[in-house]
Enzyme design. Sequence first.
Site, mmCIF file in Angstrom:
data_model
loop_
_atom_site.group_PDB
_atom_site.id
_atom_site.type_symbol
_atom_site.label_atom_id
_atom_site.label_comp_id
_atom_site.label_asym_id
_atom_site.label_seq_id
_atom_site.Cartn_x
_atom_site.Cartn_y
_atom_site.Cartn_z
ATOM 1 N N GLY A 49 60.893 38.680 34.176
ATOM 2 C CA GLY A 49 61.035 37.227 34.102
ATOM 3 C C GLY A 49 59.816 36.522 33.533
ATOM 4 O O GLY A 49 59.715 35.303 33.591
ATOM 5 N N SER B 125 62.040 41.728 30.938
ATOM 6 C CA SER B 125 62.058 40.959 29.688
ATOM 7 C C SER B 125 62.623 41.755 28.513
ATOM 8 O O SER B 125 62.130 41.651 27.390
ATOM 9 C CB SER B 125 60.655 40.426 29.365
ATOM 10 O OG SER B 125 60.218 39.569 30.415
ATOM 11 N N LYS C 178 71.245 38.559 39.232
ATOM 12 C CA LYS C 178 70.427 37.999 40.323
ATOM 13 C C LYS C 178 71.187 36.847 41.005
ATOM 14 O O LYS C 178 72.402 36.901 41.093
ATOM 15 C CB LYS C 178 69.051 37.574 39.781
ATOM 16 C CG LYS C 178 68.368 38.717 39.011
ATOM 17 C CD LYS C 178 66.914 38.474 38.718
ATOM 18 C CE LYS C 178 66.337 39.667 37.965
ATOM 19 N NZ LYS C 178 64.919 39.551 37.688
ATOM 20 N N HIS D 26 65.399 46.671 44.220
ATOM 21 C CA HIS D 26 64.815 45.809 43.184
ATOM 22 C C HIS D 26 63.494 45.227 43.693
ATOM 23 O O HIS D 26 63.348 44.940 44.882
ATOM 24 C CB HIS D 26 65.789 44.680 42.821
ATOM 25 C CG HIS D 26 65.376 43.943 41.595
ATOM 26 N ND1 HIS D 26 64.423 42.952 41.643
ATOM 27 C CD2 HIS D 26 65.746 44.078 40.298
ATOM 28 C CE1 HIS D 26 64.229 42.505 40.396
ATOM 29 N NE2 HIS D 26 65.020 43.161 39.571
ATOM 30 N N ASN E 65 71.664 42.452 35.405
ATOM 31 C CA ASN E 65 71.449 42.045 36.796
ATOM 32 C C ASN E 65 71.416 40.518 36.801
ATOM 33 O O ASN E 65 70.449 39.912 36.368
ATOM 34 C CB ASN E 65 70.116 42.629 37.294
ATOM 35 C CG ASN E 65 69.744 42.102 38.671
ATOM 36 O OD1 ASN E 65 70.559 41.460 39.356
ATOM 37 N ND2 ASN E 65 68.513 42.382 39.092
ATOM 38 N N GLU F 183 62.318 42.387 43.588
ATOM 39 C CA GLU F 183 62.452 41.107 44.299
ATOM 40 C C GLU F 183 62.864 41.343 45.749
ATOM 41 O O GLU F 183 62.486 40.573 46.644
ATOM 42 C CB GLU F 183 63.452 40.204 43.553
ATOM 43 C CG GLU F 183 62.826 39.667 42.267
ATOM 44 C CD GLU F 183 63.800 39.462 41.115
ATOM 45 O OE1 GLU F 183 65.022 39.404 41.346
ATOM 46 O OE2 GLU F 183 63.325 39.356 39.961
ATOM 47 N N GLU G 216 60.980 49.162 36.398
ATOM 48 C CA GLU G 216 60.784 47.738 36.113
ATOM 49 C C GLU G 216 59.382 47.330 36.540
ATOM 50 O O GLU G 216 59.149 47.030 37.722
ATOM 51 C CB GLU G 216 61.802 46.899 36.898
ATOM 52 C CG GLU G 216 63.240 47.219 36.575
ATOM 53 C CD GLU G 216 64.161 46.040 36.894
ATOM 54 O OE1 GLU G 216 64.751 45.519 35.954
ATOM 55 O OE2 GLU G 216 64.244 45.632 38.058
HETATM 56 P P1 13P Z 1 64.225 39.915 33.227
HETATM 57 O O1 13P Z 1 65.056 40.619 32.166
HETATM 58 O O2 13P Z 1 64.647 38.491 33.442
HETATM 59 O O3 13P Z 1 62.763 40.092 32.998
HETATM 60 O O4 13P Z 1 64.563 40.657 34.616
HETATM 61 C C1 13P Z 1 64.484 42.030 34.672
HETATM 62 C C2 13P Z 1 65.046 42.472 35.976
HETATM 63 O O5 13P Z 1 64.464 42.237 37.023
HETATM 64 C C3 13P Z 1 66.324 43.179 35.974
HETATM 65 O O6 13P Z 1 66.627 43.711 37.222
#
Ligand code: 13P
Length: 245
Positions: free
Chosen positions: A173, A209, A11, A95, A9, A97, A167
């Site tokens: 992150g 992560s 982002k 997601h 992803n 976010e 997640e």
């Molecule tokens: P990270 O791998 O940067 O922690 O992000 C995970 C994520 O949100 C994938 O959709």
Amino acid sequence: MRKPLLAGNWKMNKTIDESVALVKELAPLIKDVADREVLVCPTFPALKSVADAAANTNIMLGAQNIFWEEKGAFTAEVSGPMLVAAGCKYVIIGHSERRQYFGETDETVNKRVKAALKFNLLPIVCVGETLEQREANEMMKVVETQVKEGTKDLSADEWKKITIAYEPVWAIGTGKTASPEQAEEVHAFIRGLLPAEVKDSVRILYGGSMKPDNVADLMAKENIDGGLIGGAALKAADFAAIVKY
Ligand code: 13P
């Protein structure tokens, strides 16, 4: 029986040129991988260029969101047929976010999932608790509600096209990965929520992560069927190492 899926992803990262460069760097590193699926999910503007760059490779394309209407006066939204025309096979939905910053709810997740299925896209439905919810022991209830409401009213045939991504928000992150045991506990719980017909076939990805050095231990768990990778998917060598765990 479940083929692992490793999904990047991206982002809100990378211009069109940078996206094409990343997929071109990635393709030769993973060209011999056949026993698992590889997916990248760039930003909307980069989709078609990445699709062209990934043609004749084993890299599949996904989008990061979908709107539920087909077309019309919905400024800034993107529909299923548009994503399919750009070369997408998968779409990430719900997601954390999106939930945190853009008002995504279980109800809108469900609308997007149904639209994705209607237009022949494979939904990756994201669920996961915040740190506050975990510490208040609400984790399973939160995840259960997100799974059940997000996938409400799907037929068994539709369920066959669903992938779930667990997640934990506190692991995204932050560099803090859920331990394989913490992740497996929730993955097994999610599998228990699935309809009997698809209980053994629906893939449940872990996200938060995921890195080259923790992927193997996570993937060794019975109910972890792949990863949804953010930061580490932005570097070809890291993502290739994850794909080839
Ligand atoms: P990270 O791998 O940067 O922690 O992000 C995970 C994520 O949100 C994938 O959709």
